[in-house]
Design an enzyme around this catalytic site. Structure first.
Site, PDB file in Angstrom:
ATOM      1  N   ASP A  35      21.631   5.659  -6.370  1.00  0.00           N
ATOM      2  CA  ASP A  35      20.547   6.478  -6.037  1.00  0.00           C
ATOM      3  C   ASP A  35      19.812   6.914  -7.122  1.00  0.00           C
ATOM      4  O   ASP A  35      20.214   8.130  -7.697  1.00  0.00           O
ATOM      5  CB  ASP A  35      21.167   7.494  -5.439  1.00  0.00           C
ATOM      6  CG  ASP A  35      21.741   7.226  -4.090  1.00  0.00           C
ATOM      7  OD1 ASP A  35      22.721   6.475  -4.029  1.00  0.00           O
ATOM      8  OD2 ASP A  35      21.512   7.382  -2.919  1.00  0.00           O
ATOM      9  N   THR A  36      18.779   6.603  -7.943  1.00  0.00           N
ATOM     10  CA  THR A  36      18.118   6.980  -8.852  1.00  0.00           C
ATOM     11  C   THR A  36      16.550   6.392  -9.032  1.00  0.00           C
ATOM     12  O   THR A  36      16.529   5.440  -8.256  1.00  0.00           O
ATOM     13  CB  THR A  36      18.646   6.520 -10.367  1.00  0.00           C
ATOM     14  OG1 THR A  36      20.148   6.660  -9.893  1.00  0.00           O
ATOM     15  CG2 THR A  36      18.470   7.127 -11.648  1.00  0.00           C
ATOM     16  N   THR A  37      15.790   6.766  -9.705  1.00  0.00           N
ATOM     17  CA  THR A  37      14.696   6.299 -10.000  1.00  0.00           C
ATOM     18  C   THR A  37      14.256   6.437 -11.474  1.00  0.00           C
ATOM     19  O   THR A  37      14.802   7.013 -12.224  1.00  0.00           O
ATOM     20  CB  THR A  37      13.467   6.872  -9.034  1.00  0.00           C
ATOM     21  OG1 THR A  37      12.399   5.803  -8.845  1.00  0.00           O
ATOM     22  CG2 THR A  37      13.046   8.047  -9.036  1.00  0.00           C
ATOM     23  N   SER A  57      17.419  11.410 -10.565  1.00  0.00           N
ATOM     24  CA  SER A  57      18.180  10.925  -9.478  1.00  0.00           C
ATOM     25  C   SER A  57      18.839  12.203  -8.724  1.00  0.00           C
ATOM     26  O   SER A  57      18.724  13.273  -9.117  1.00  0.00           O
ATOM     27  CB  SER A  57      19.625  10.143 -10.042  1.00  0.00           C
ATOM     28  OG  SER A  57      20.171   9.732  -9.222  1.00  0.00           O
TER      29      SER A  57
END
Length: 546
Positions: A369-371, A388
């Site tokens: 779960d990160t961007t 994130s």
């Protein structure tokens, strides 16, 4: 435009088209790269809210050649979540079931470190974005948050990668991703349909509560979130539900501004982040691989994959045993990033030694779960920002709309280790927003989401650019592999004859069904014609020029 693009002006690339467009609008309106990156990041929190959020953490790499001297104009804003003051080193020691196979996180009874109120570390992202604008921006957060408010109110379409991620079901004791959207009563109201199922591909998700929270922040300032009325609501919810986070933790939130960690690779200067970020691993692996003629081996040939995988495994063992929060752990940065150490590790690889990556009762992998966002403006300012909410907590406070991070899941529940729990301590993260420089300035701006795969994806992106002279889109699109355990994981586009050759060399190999995997790399590369950009095809995003 999607895919590769070239420009002599601004450029922005990220996994969410909505966020890229918002950042591009800021550049077009005269904002700088920091303004654009912050606008993009805020929209990311609205349209990819399980990947990131204002209650998250991250690392922001800023290069502003026109601001002060070179040192003051080239900085990191590191905002790693910290364990609340109520955390204790051995509080989960007796409920360990296993360790994630990739070394990022532990599986505990009841998943108390992974989901729910005790999984939450200090929320850093909002304060960090404000600091970035204060130090380097030309627009206010109140202005730049407006596109995010619109997406909260009007809704966003569930994109293919979002849908796939929400429906992913990790094995070996890990929480199914849908649990992050459905276990908490408030989250269910946002992310589920009347029949109880989570929103499907192409459906519109609206979050009016988060819109109201963002309007309050725009009106009253970021301080409202940390010491004001919003903070009071957060603290009350934590206290009523057994959370560790308290008012003093919120009030103490303070991102760290630091100089980059520097190295070199084949004539390029490499700037990346310090621990507890993943930059040490990037420099360590590049230094090891500089001892080999990778281009002569051939891209993704068996010898190439074996050699790079051994560098990955060596760096992973060092990460597991020697890297952590330098405020709590003596991290041997100089040793791990030295050319001498790399030369010794390269000799091990040449002798045919296979590094073993120890794991405690291996379980499932960490959630990814990160961007990320890369932004460049016409003045040569550059930003590489990874943020994130980690393994999301699944917790949303009534009326606030945003999900808290779940970063406690990566701390080592065994006391006395580099990654062990301690009050105020930050966990290690593989985030490594990186820039490469030549004599004319920044040449490659790169970063990725993807949990422990981040360093491995960014490494391969750098190798693709430097050793194989790929364009930015090729850099992020070429088939990848990963070795964070004794097994070499490969994407489905790596040839089966290559897989067979690796097995003949004695390597366990595991093929993914995915064509694009092992981080979601995004990059901008300077060419004679200007900057070209690349967005990972597996993440729904785009690169857009201005």
């Amino acid at each position: 435009m999607t895919g590769p693009c070239e420009t002599t002006g601004g450029l922005i690339t990220a996994p969410q088209p909505e966020a890229v467009e918002a950042g591009a609008d800021v550049l077009r309106d005269g904002g700088n790269a920091v303004d654009a990156a912050v606008a993009c990041a805020l929209v990311q929190t609205a349209v990819d809210p399980i990947m990131c959020g204002i209650a998250g953490f991250g690392s922001m790499h800023v290069y502003m050649p026109g601001q002060g001297d070179n040192q003051e104009g080239h900085r990191f804003i590191d905002f790693h979540g910290r364990a609340p003051a109520a955390a204790r080193a051995g509080m989960w020691e007796d409920i360990i079931l296993g360790e994630a196979e990739d070394g990022f996180g532990f599986i505990l009874e009841g998943a108390v470190n992974e989901i729910g109120y005790q999984s939450i570390t200090t929320p850093m992202t909002l304060r960090a974005l404000e600091l970035a604008l204060t130090r380097f921006g030309s627009r206010s957060l109140a202005e730049l948050i407006q596109p995010a408010i619109a997406y909260c109110e009007d809704g966003f379409l569930v994109r293919p990668h979002v849908s796939a991620f929400w429906n992913e079901a990790p094995g070996a004791g890990r929480i199914a991703h849908r649990e992050f959207l459905t276990r908490n009563r408030v989250a269910r109201k946002i992310y589920t349909r009347p029949d109880g199922g989570i929103h499907r591909l192409g459906e519109v998700v609206r979050n009016p509560d988060m819109a109201r929270t963002y309007r309050r922040i725009a009106e009253h300032g970021v301080e409202d979130f940390y010491t004001g009325a919003i903070a009071a609501e957060i603290v009350d919810d934590m206290a009523r539900n057994g959370g560790l986070l308290a008012a003093a933790d919120l009030a103490a939130v303070s991102p760290v501004e630091a100089e980059p960690l520097w190295g070199t690779y084949r004539g390029h200067r490499v700037a990346t982040n310090n621990p507890p970020g993943g930059g040490v691993m990037i420099l360590e692996m590049l230094n090891i691989l500089e001892n080999f003629d990778l281009a002569a081996m051939g891209h993704n040939a068996p010898e190439y994959i074996a050699t790079v995988s051994e560098a990955m495994k060596i760096a992973t063992v060092d990460k597991d045993t020697r890297l952590g929060d330098p405020r709590f752990v003596d991290v041997p940065v100089a040793e791990l990033t030295s050319k001498d150490y790399a030369s010794a590790m390269a000799e091990r690889i040449r002798r045919g030694e296979k590094t073993h990556v120890p794991r405690l009762n291996p379980g499932g992998e960490e959630s990814k779960d990160t961007t990320h966002v890369c932004a460049v403006d016409g003045a040569g300012n550059c930003v590489s920002l990874t943020h994130s909410i980690g393994m999301p907590s699944g917790v949303i406070s009534e009326g606030l709309g945003f999900m808290y991070n779940g970063c406690m899941g990566v701390f080592d529940p065994r006391p006395g280790r580099a990654g062990s729990l301690a009050p105020g301590k930050s966990r290690f993260t593989a985030m490594c927003p990186t820039m490469l420089f030549d004599d004319d300035g920044p040449w490659l701006v790169i970063g990725a989401p993807g949990g422990t795969y981040i360093t491995m994806g960014v490494l391969q992106g750098i190798l693709n650019a430097v050793d194989f002279a790929m364009s930015a889109q090729q850099v992020v699109s070429a088939p990848r592999f990963c070795a964070t355990s004794d097994t070499i994981d490969i994407t489905n586009r790596i040839l089966r004859r290559t897989e067979a050759a690796l097995k003949a060399m004695g390597y366990p190999v595991r093929r993914s069904a995915l064509s694009y995997h092992f981080a979601g790399v995004h990059a901008a590369r300077r060419t004679a014609a200007g900057w070209d950009g690349g967005a990972d095809p597996g993440r729904d995003g785009m690169a857009l020029k201005v």
